[in-house]
Motif scaffolding. Structure first.
Motif, PDB file in Angstrom:
ATOM      1  N   HIS A  39       0.750  -1.128   0.198  1.00 48.54           N
ATOM      2  CA  HIS A  39      -0.148   0.023  -0.115  1.00 48.54           C
ATOM      3  C   HIS A  39       0.866   1.140   0.035  1.00 48.54           C
ATOM      4  N   ILE A  44      -3.229   4.752   0.705  1.00 48.09           N
ATOM      5  CA  ILE A  44      -3.559   4.830   2.230  1.00 48.09           C
ATOM      6  C   ILE A  44      -4.318   6.270   2.433  1.00 48.09           C
ATOM      7  N   LEU A  71      -3.825  -3.990   7.755  1.00 48.43           N
ATOM      8  CA  LEU A  71      -3.188  -2.586   7.931  1.00 48.43           C
ATOM      9  C   LEU A  71      -2.157  -2.172   8.852  1.00 48.43           C
ATOM     10  N   TRP A 110       0.112   6.515   7.086  1.00 46.98           N
ATOM     11  CA  TRP A 110      -0.268   5.490   7.938  1.00 46.98           C
ATOM     12  C   TRP A 110      -0.891   6.269   9.268  1.00 46.98           C
TER      13      TRP A 110
END
Length: 167
Positions: A39, A44, A71, A110
């Motif tokens: 990702h 994200i 995740l 993130w």
């Protein structure tokens, strides 16, 4: 709210919840599967924006425990990649300044996602012993499963503890 449950329950719970919500309050229920692929920051950020929109529209999300763990594991892997890149002695070892910048941008994405979840999501976990069982369900998001390092177990525990203690 975000409803988290073992993957085997997601389809039936979503179907039943959708039926009840459609009949009673004309609201949809969403499932956003989190694939075990790399990702990037753009991915994200899109997820974070989608979750913001869903929160504004009060649309519930159903996630499996695997989605949450993917995740978290992806975030841990990206932090490890950045740590290794920062420890690289020079560009000749294959770690370029561009790679480091991309990793930093990904880590920021993130952080924005988890900050949003921490501040805005109401996470309701079914079968919480399965959802939070790090040792039996931990798999790296990319590549082959690897042995669980104590630092990774501690980091996973700490992030789940943050979710649990900050409703």
């Amino acid at each position: 709210p975000i409803l988290v449950m073992p993957e085997s329950l997601v389809e039936s719970v979503t179907r039943e919840l959708q039926r009840k919500m459609s009949n009673n309050i004309q609201r949809e229920v969403r499932v956003i599967p989190i694939d075990r692929v790399k990702h990037g920051a753009a991915d994200i950020n899109r997820l974070t924006e989608e979750l913001r929109w869903m929160a504004k529209k009060r649309i519930p999300l159903v996630w499996s425990s695997n989605d949450i763990q993917t995740l978290i594991n992806s975030w841990i892997e990206d932090m490890e990649k950045l740590r290794l890149a920062q420890n690289a002695k020079d560009i000749s070892d294959g770690t370029s300044l561009t790679t480091k910048a991309v990793l930093r941008e990904t880590i920021r994405a993130w952080q924005h996602l988890f900050t949003f979840l921490r501040g805005h999501a109401q996470i309701i976990a079914d079968e919480v012993h399965d959802v939070l069982d790090i040792l039996t369900t931990y798999n790296f998001a990319l590549g082959e499963p690897q042995k669980l390092h104590v630092d990774e177990m501690d980091a996973t525990y700490d992030i789940l503890d943050i979710f649990a203690r900050n409703p």
